[in-house]
Design a protein around this motif. Sequence first.
Motif, PDB file in Angstrom:
ATOM      1  N   ASP A  11       0.964  -1.195  -0.163  1.00  0.00           N
ATOM      2  CA  ASP A  11       0.001  -0.124   0.132  1.00  0.00           C
ATOM      3  C   ASP A  11       0.753   1.396   0.095  1.00  0.00           C
ATOM      4  O   ASP A  11       1.940   1.219   0.687  1.00  0.00           O
ATOM      5  N   TRP A  16      -1.853   4.739   6.614  1.00  0.00           N
ATOM      6  CA  TRP A  16      -2.490   3.368   6.176  1.00  0.00           C
ATOM      7  C   TRP A  16      -1.604   2.092   6.806  1.00  0.00           C
ATOM      8  O   TRP A  16      -2.099   1.315   7.613  1.00  0.00           O
ATOM      9  N   ASP A  57      -3.638  -3.000  -1.775  1.00  0.00           N
ATOM     10  CA  ASP A  57      -4.408  -2.148  -2.367  1.00  0.00           C
ATOM     11  C   ASP A  57      -4.379  -2.191  -4.074  1.00  0.00           C
ATOM     12  O   ASP A  57      -3.328  -2.976  -4.482  1.00  0.00           O
ATOM     13  N   THR A  85      -9.097  -2.269  -0.398  1.00  0.00           N
ATOM     14  CA  THR A  85      -9.103  -0.996  -1.002  1.00  0.00           C
ATOM     15  C   THR A  85     -10.396  -0.037  -0.446  1.00  0.00           C
ATOM     16  O   THR A  85     -11.182  -0.285   0.170  1.00  0.00           O
ATOM     17  N   LYS A 107     -11.629  -0.741   2.997  1.00  0.00           N
ATOM     18  CA  LYS A 107     -10.721  -0.362   3.975  1.00  0.00           C
ATOM     19  C   LYS A 107     -11.713   0.148   5.518  1.00  0.00           C
ATOM     20  O   LYS A 107     -11.212   0.453   6.499  1.00  0.00           O
TER      21      LYS A 107
END
Length: 207
Positions: A11, A16, A57, A85, A107
């Motif tokens: 990612d 995150w 992702d 995602t 997410k």
Amino acid sequence: MSDKIRVLNLDDHPVWRLGVASVINAQQDMELVAQLSTGRETIDYFRNHGADVILMDLRLPDISGIEFMIAIRTEFPGARFVILTAFARENEIRRALAEGAQAYLLKSMPSSELVDVIRQVHAGKRKIPAPIMAQLAEHYSDELLTDREVEVLRHLVDGHRNREIAERLFIAEETVKAHMRHILDKLGANDRTQALAIALRRGVIQL
């Protein structure tokens, strides 16, 4: 050798990644082996070190998530992917599942569900949440747009004509026209305007 589930996180958002690290490292049966931000460096890492589950992702800064999955599975057919995602876009969901993703999650899901899905995928199971399954079912029999057809649609959003699209994609204008015919047919649209409206509504492209 550790019997923990070895998780690799791909990612490009640093904040995150910090959140994922705190969740994974809090699990007694999991180990976060690496956090990477680009598809190509992750391919190199996986070749050298491997992982039990790739948490990723689809939006990457260098290559698409689909291209990344294809590259990994070409060399490692048994690789297991959990897509995580921010968006549930029908075309991407179907492509990801077709290329071997075992799970497709948003997410926004609770962290407890995320780690449970990682365990299920590691055990060889698949996990698609009900809302995403319902979204897929609506157009399940529809033929997927190719990457090139999606590119053509994106240029249409920008207001480009066939000749301009051809120049930007380095293809013949007749090829663009052929792509447009296929797009209209696949989306069940009567013209370009309707095709764009359908594509935007279904998340094939974004403004």
